[in-house]
Design a protein around this motif. Structure first.
Motif, PDB file in Angstrom:
ATOM      1  N   VAL A 110      13.206   7.002   2.033  1.00 50.23           N
ATOM      2  CA  VAL A 110      13.660   7.239   0.665  1.00 50.23           C
ATOM      3  C   VAL A 110      13.525   5.923  -0.084  1.00 50.23           C
ATOM      4  CG1 VAL A 110      15.595   7.829  -0.826  1.00 50.23           C
ATOM      5  CG2 VAL A 110      15.239   9.078   1.309  1.00 50.23           C
ATOM      6  N   ILE A 111      12.632   5.922  -1.058  1.00 49.67           N
ATOM      7  CA  ILE A 111      12.376   4.704  -1.837  1.00 49.67           C
ATOM      8  C   ILE A 111      13.031   4.834  -3.210  1.00 49.67           C
ATOM      9  CG2 ILE A 111      10.610   3.216  -2.850  1.00 49.67           C
ATOM     10  CD1 ILE A 111       8.698   4.131  -0.687  1.00 49.67           C
ATOM     11  N   ARG A 112      13.742   3.781  -3.594  1.00 49.80           N
ATOM     12  CA  ARG A 112      14.318   3.737  -4.936  1.00 49.80           C
ATOM     13  C   ARG A 112      13.751   2.534  -5.662  1.00 49.80           C
ATOM     14  NH1 ARG A 112      19.136   1.313  -6.852  1.00 49.80           N
ATOM     15  NH2 ARG A 112      19.986   1.125  -4.745  1.00 49.80           N
ATOM     16  N   ARG A 113      13.215   2.789  -6.838  1.00 50.91           N
ATOM     17  CA  ARG A 113      12.725   1.707  -7.684  1.00 50.91           C
ATOM     18  C   ARG A 113      13.673   1.578  -8.868  1.00 50.91           C
ATOM     19  NH1 ARG A 113       7.100   1.475 -11.240  1.00 50.91           N
ATOM     20  NH2 ARG A 113       7.373  -0.686 -11.968  1.00 50.91           N
ATOM     21  N   GLY A 114      14.340   0.450  -8.959  1.00 53.56           N
ATOM     22  CA  GLY A 114      15.342   0.276 -10.003  1.00 53.56           C
ATOM     23  C   GLY A 114      16.605   1.038  -9.659  1.00 53.56           C
ATOM     24  N   ALA A 148      13.420  -4.941  -7.031  1.00 57.30           N
ATOM     25  CA  ALA A 148      13.594  -3.585  -7.573  1.00 57.30           C
ATOM     26  C   ALA A 148      13.352  -2.484  -6.544  1.00 57.30           C
ATOM     27  CB  ALA A 148      12.645  -3.374  -8.757  1.00 57.30           C
ATOM     28  N   ILE A 149      12.926  -2.849  -5.339  1.00 57.85           N
ATOM     29  CA  ILE A 149      12.568  -1.838  -4.337  1.00 57.85           C
ATOM     30  C   ILE A 149      13.638  -1.747  -3.254  1.00 57.85           C
ATOM     31  CG2 ILE A 149      10.887  -1.155  -2.589  1.00 57.85           C
ATOM     32  CD1 ILE A 149       9.922  -0.835  -5.469  1.00 57.85           C
ATOM     33  N   TYR A 150      14.166  -0.534  -3.095  1.00 47.51           N
ATOM     34  CA  TYR A 150      15.124  -0.234  -2.024  1.00 47.51           C
ATOM     35  C   TYR A 150      14.531   0.862  -1.142  1.00 47.51           C
ATOM     36  CZ  TYR A 150      18.645  -2.685  -4.814  1.00 47.51           C
ATOM     37  OH  TYR A 150      19.354  -3.637  -5.516  1.00 47.51           O
ATOM     38  N   ILE A 151      14.644   0.676   0.151  1.00 50.70           N
ATOM     39  CA  ILE A 151      14.170   1.695   1.091  1.00 50.70           C
ATOM     40  C   ILE A 151      15.320   2.060   2.005  1.00 50.70           C
ATOM     41  CG2 ILE A 151      12.528   2.263   2.898  1.00 50.70           C
ATOM     42  CD1 ILE A 151      10.593   0.294   1.656  1.00 50.70           C
ATOM     43  N   ASN A 152      15.676   3.310   1.971  1.00 51.51           N
ATOM     44  CA  ASN A 152      16.835   3.804   2.740  1.00 51.51           C
ATOM     45  C   ASN A 152      18.080   2.958   2.474  1.00 51.51           C
ATOM     46  OD1 ASN A 152      14.956   5.574   3.773  1.00 51.51           O
ATOM     47  ND2 ASN A 152      14.763   4.535   5.743  1.00 51.51           N
ATOM     48  N   ASP A 153      18.330   2.699   1.197  1.00 50.04           N
ATOM     49  CA  ASP A 153      19.499   1.959   0.720  1.00 50.04           C
ATOM     50  C   ASP A 153      19.428   0.454   0.956  1.00 50.04           C
ATOM     51  OD1 ASP A 153      20.819   4.197  -0.266  1.00 50.04           O
ATOM     52  OD2 ASP A 153      21.837   4.606   1.639  1.00 50.04           O
ATOM     53  N   VAL A 154      18.314  -0.051   1.489  1.00 51.76           N
ATOM     54  CA  VAL A 154      18.191  -1.485   1.785  1.00 51.76           C
ATOM     55  C   VAL A 154      17.156  -2.102   0.856  1.00 51.76           C
ATOM     56  CG1 VAL A 154      17.593  -3.219   3.522  1.00 51.76           C
ATOM     57  CG2 VAL A 154      18.840  -1.141   4.185  1.00 51.76           C
ATOM     58  N   ARG A 155      17.534  -3.217   0.204  1.00 49.67           N
ATOM     59  CA  ARG A 155      16.590  -3.893  -0.688  1.00 49.67           C
ATOM     60  C   ARG A 155      15.544  -4.650   0.128  1.00 49.67           C
ATOM     61  NH1 ARG A 155      19.022  -7.870  -5.084  1.00 49.67           N
ATOM     62  NH2 ARG A 155      19.174  -5.939  -6.322  1.00 49.67           N
ATOM     63  N   ASP A 204       0.827  -1.209   0.000  1.00 54.22           N
ATOM     64  CA  ASP A 204       0.000   0.000   0.000  1.00 54.22           C
ATOM     65  C   ASP A 204       0.860   1.256   0.000  1.00 54.22           C
ATOM     66  OD1 ASP A 204      -2.445  -1.319  -0.031  1.00 54.22           O
ATOM     67  OD2 ASP A 204      -2.475  -1.557   2.149  1.00 54.22           O
ATOM     68  N   LEU A 205       2.000   1.223   0.686  1.00 57.02           N
ATOM     69  CA  LEU A 205       2.901   2.377   0.730  1.00 57.02           C
ATOM     70  C   LEU A 205       3.394   2.734  -0.672  1.00 57.02           C
ATOM     71  CD1 LEU A 205       4.643   4.406   2.412  1.00 57.02           C
ATOM     72  CD2 LEU A 205       6.426   2.652   2.398  1.00 57.02           C
ATOM     73  N   LEU A 206       3.761   1.715  -1.450  1.00 60.60           N
ATOM     74  CA  LEU A 206       4.265   1.965  -2.798  1.00 60.60           C
ATOM     75  C   LEU A 206       3.195   2.578  -3.691  1.00 60.60           C
ATOM     76  CD1 LEU A 206       6.395  -1.251  -3.471  1.00 60.60           C
ATOM     77  CD2 LEU A 206       7.166   0.978  -2.643  1.00 60.60           C
ATOM     78  N   LYS A 261      17.473   4.363 -10.794  1.00 58.64           N
ATOM     79  CA  LYS A 261      17.501   5.822 -10.772  1.00 58.64           C
ATOM     80  C   LYS A 261      16.212   6.488 -10.293  1.00 58.64           C
ATOM     81  CE  LYS A 261      20.859   6.242 -14.554  1.00 58.64           C
ATOM     82  NZ  LYS A 261      21.125   6.841 -15.893  1.00 58.64           N
ATOM     83  N   ASN A 262      15.136   5.732 -10.100  1.00 57.91           N
ATOM     84  CA  ASN A 262      13.851   6.358  -9.770  1.00 57.91           C
ATOM     85  C   ASN A 262      13.674   6.478  -8.263  1.00 57.91           C
ATOM     86  OD1 ASN A 262      12.922   6.469 -12.559  1.00 57.91           O
ATOM     87  ND2 ASN A 262      12.748   4.252 -12.430  1.00 57.91           N
ATOM     88  N   TYR A 263      13.791   7.724  -7.762  1.00 54.27           N
ATOM     89  CA  TYR A 263      13.710   7.976  -6.332  1.00 54.27           C
ATOM     90  C   TYR A 263      12.358   8.596  -5.971  1.00 54.27           C
ATOM     91  CZ  TYR A 263      18.683   7.071  -5.497  1.00 54.27           C
ATOM     92  OH  TYR A 263      19.908   6.476  -5.361  1.00 54.27           O
ATOM     93  N   TYR A 264      11.926   8.309  -4.738  1.00 58.59           N
ATOM     94  CA  TYR A 264      10.689   8.872  -4.195  1.00 58.59           C
ATOM     95  C   TYR A 264      10.921   9.171  -2.719  1.00 58.59           C
ATOM     96  CZ  TYR A 264       8.935   6.584  -8.397  1.00 58.59           C
ATOM     97  OH  TYR A 264       8.762   6.176  -9.691  1.00 58.59           O
ATOM     98  N   LEU A 265      10.365  10.254  -2.260  1.00 62.33           N
ATOM     99  CA  LEU A 265      10.510  10.627  -0.860  1.00 62.33           C
ATOM    100  C   LEU A 265       9.157  10.516  -0.175  1.00 62.33           C
ATOM    101  CD1 LEU A 265      12.336  11.741   1.411  1.00 62.33           C
ATOM    102  CD2 LEU A 265      11.629  14.046   0.699  1.00 62.33           C
ATOM    103  N   ILE A 266       9.107   9.741   0.889  1.00 65.63           N
ATOM    104  CA  ILE A 266       7.874   9.571   1.673  1.00 65.63           C
ATOM    105  C   ILE A 266       8.059  10.283   3.006  1.00 65.63           C
ATOM    106  CG2 ILE A 266       6.254   7.944   2.701  1.00 65.63           C
ATOM    107  CD1 ILE A 266       6.389   7.798  -0.352  1.00 65.63           C
ATOM    108  N   LYS A 267       7.081  11.136   3.338  1.00 60.24           N
ATOM    109  CA  LYS A 267       7.105  11.831   4.616  1.00 60.24           C
ATOM    110  C   LYS A 267       5.912  11.342   5.444  1.00 60.24           C
ATOM    111  CE  LYS A 267       8.465  15.952   2.014  1.00 60.24           C
ATOM    112  NZ  LYS A 267       8.148  17.373   1.736  1.00 60.24           N
ATOM    113  N   PHE A 268       6.123  11.250   6.752  1.00 60.79           N
ATOM    114  CA  PHE A 268       5.033  10.868   7.643  1.00 60.79           C
ATOM    115  C   PHE A 268       4.648  12.048   8.506  1.00 60.79           C
ATOM    116  CE2 PHE A 268       7.001   6.896   6.458  1.00 60.79           C
ATOM    117  CZ  PHE A 268       5.928   6.060   6.262  1.00 60.79           C
ATOM    118  N   SER A 269       3.365  12.376   8.484  1.00 60.20           N
ATOM    119  CA  SER A 269       2.891  13.547   9.215  1.00 60.20           C
ATOM    120  C   SER A 269       2.748  13.258  10.704  1.00 60.20           C
ATOM    121  CB  SER A 269       1.546  14.005   8.643  1.00 60.20           C
ATOM    122  OG  SER A 269       0.603  12.964   8.729  1.00 60.20           O
TER     123      SER A 269
END
Length: 421
Positions: A407-411, A380-387, A358-360, A413-421
């Motif tokens: 910090v999510i990386r897919r593949g 293909a999914i890395y979160i904070n540098d961890v697969r 769901d997060l992705l 070069k594709n980066y995404y930043l998730i913030k929690f309120s």
């Protein structure tokens, strides 16, 4: 220091008035020179950095630079290099932009030295008080129409249309040169190669208005900066590279120079740094023999970032770069995370009790739960540098950076930043 020789060695001389006379004048002692900067935005971009640094080079060689802010000409618009008419901005907006640009220029030039302090002037001081009849009689009569029409900046626009407003720009710029000559004994104007026509017209005006005394007036232009790959210099996928840290962060600024093509890096080292030519030549050998080390790019990024943003900002940019490309995201502060990922897709999640799938989807990393499962299982999914390859992973199991970021990386070069309120 032979400033003219230094400029030539660095490829910074494109056109100039009589070389013998100019060299002789430079050798005779300090002269006053100027370059104009129109406020077309609330910040200068790196396309303006070259003329600023040329002024700085002259000051370091003992000459006196004037940085002229175009509070008046900025209300008109320079047709040089433009395919269509500029949008005319309200005076209040131009005034605000002129003030901010004045502050930026003060970062680069020395206004405190006793020998040759720099000057910042605003041409609205004299252009704003001009009377139409007086201007046409005393100034306008010195501009033959045929000469004006033959200038590149005008000729290039004639087929597409040019208003009288922009057509008159060269007269106003010429008047600037005349006033600076009268007020500060300014003897030389410098600018980009697209300004050559305006500069020579200004020289003619001073000579015509000074018939009772022979004045030696000079002009010099530098090449417009181009990139070997055909992309306009100072442009990136995310837009213009600005000198204002609020518009282009020091990290993004640093990365722009780090990404310089091997074909351009030595030229840019000559243009934008004060590194001795001997050292630049050594770096050139490194580009030829060991281009993979990118030592020249690192020196370029370091020198220009430090020059524009200061030592502290440089250290922060280097830290963020090391973390992003060397695996060290956990060492970054919240501010550094925000700066380093300011131009990647981001999302704010209010519910931290969801699963990775769901997060992705909510974070925009994938468009469906099926794609999420496939991306996770394929590695293909890395979160904070961890697969992460377990589809049953939940957000509470993930370590957040600074307590609120993922910090999510897919593949690759594709980066995404998730913030929690």
């Amino acid at each position: 220091m032979d400033i003219f020789k230094d400029l030539q060695e660095r490829g910074l001389v494109y056109q100039h008035t009589d070389e013998l006379a100019l060299r002789k004048r430079l050798e005779a002692g300090p002269l006053t020179l100027y370059c104009g900067f129109d406020p077309t935005a609330d910040s200068l971009h790196i396309g303006s950095l070259l003329p600023i640094l040329v002024l700085k080079r002259f000051q370091l060689a003992g000459h006196k630079p004037i940085a002229l802010v175009g509070g008046g000409t900025g209300l008109i618009g320079d047709p040089s290099g433009k395919a269509s008419e500029r949008v005319l901005n309200p005076k209040e907006v131009v005034d605000q932009w002129a003030y901010k640009i004045k502050q930026q220029l003060e970062q680069f030039l020395d206004f405190e030295t006793e020998e040759n302090p720099a000057i910042v002037a605003n041409n609205y001081e004299w252009l704003g008080s001009l009377q139409v009849i007086e201007f046409l009689r005393d100034i306008g009569k010195n501009f033959p129409l045929g000469t004006m029409l033959a200038k590149d900046s005008v000729e290039a626009r004639m087929s597409k249309g040019i208003s009288y407003t922009e057509f008159s720009y060269m007269i106003l710029q010429s008047y600037d040169y005349l006033k600076l000559n009268e007020l500060y004994d300014c003897e030389m104007q410098v600018g980009g190669s697209d300004q050559w026509g305006n500069i020579t017209v200004g020289i003619d005006l001073i000579r015509r208005m000074s018939v009772d005394q022979v004045k030696e007036i000079h002009g010099l232009t530098m090449p417009l900066v181009t990139k070997s790959d055909g992309v306009k210099f100072g442009k990136t996928e995310s837009g213009t590279v600005w000198l204002d840290a609020e518009k282009t962060s020091p990290y993004k600024f640093y990365q722009f120079w780090m990404n310089t093509d091997d074909r351009d890096v030595i030229k840019f080292l000559k243009y934008f740094t004060f590194i001795p030519m001997e050292e630049i030549n050594e770096l050139a050998e490194g580009v030829e023999k060991e281009p993979e080390k990118r030592r020249a790019q690192r020196v370029l990024a370091t020198e220009v970032t430090k020059l524009v943003h200061g030592q502290d900002a440089l250290k922060r940019a280097e830290k963020i770069s090391g973390a992003l490309f060397g695996g060290g995201l956990r060492n970054l502060s919240a501010a550094e995370i925000e700066e380093g990922f300011s131009d990647v897709p981001s999302a704010t999640i209010e519910n931290p009790e969801i699963g990775l799938i769901d997060l992705l989807v909510l974070g925009g990393v994938v468009s469906s739960k099926r794609q999420a499962r496939e991306a996770i299982v394929s590695g293909a999914i890395y979160i904070n540098d961890v697969r992460h390859t377990d589809v049953e992973t939940t957000v509470p199991q993930l370590e957040r950076l600074d307590g609120k970021y993922l910090v999510i990386r897919r593949g690759k070069k594709n980066y995404y930043l998730i913030k929690f309120s």
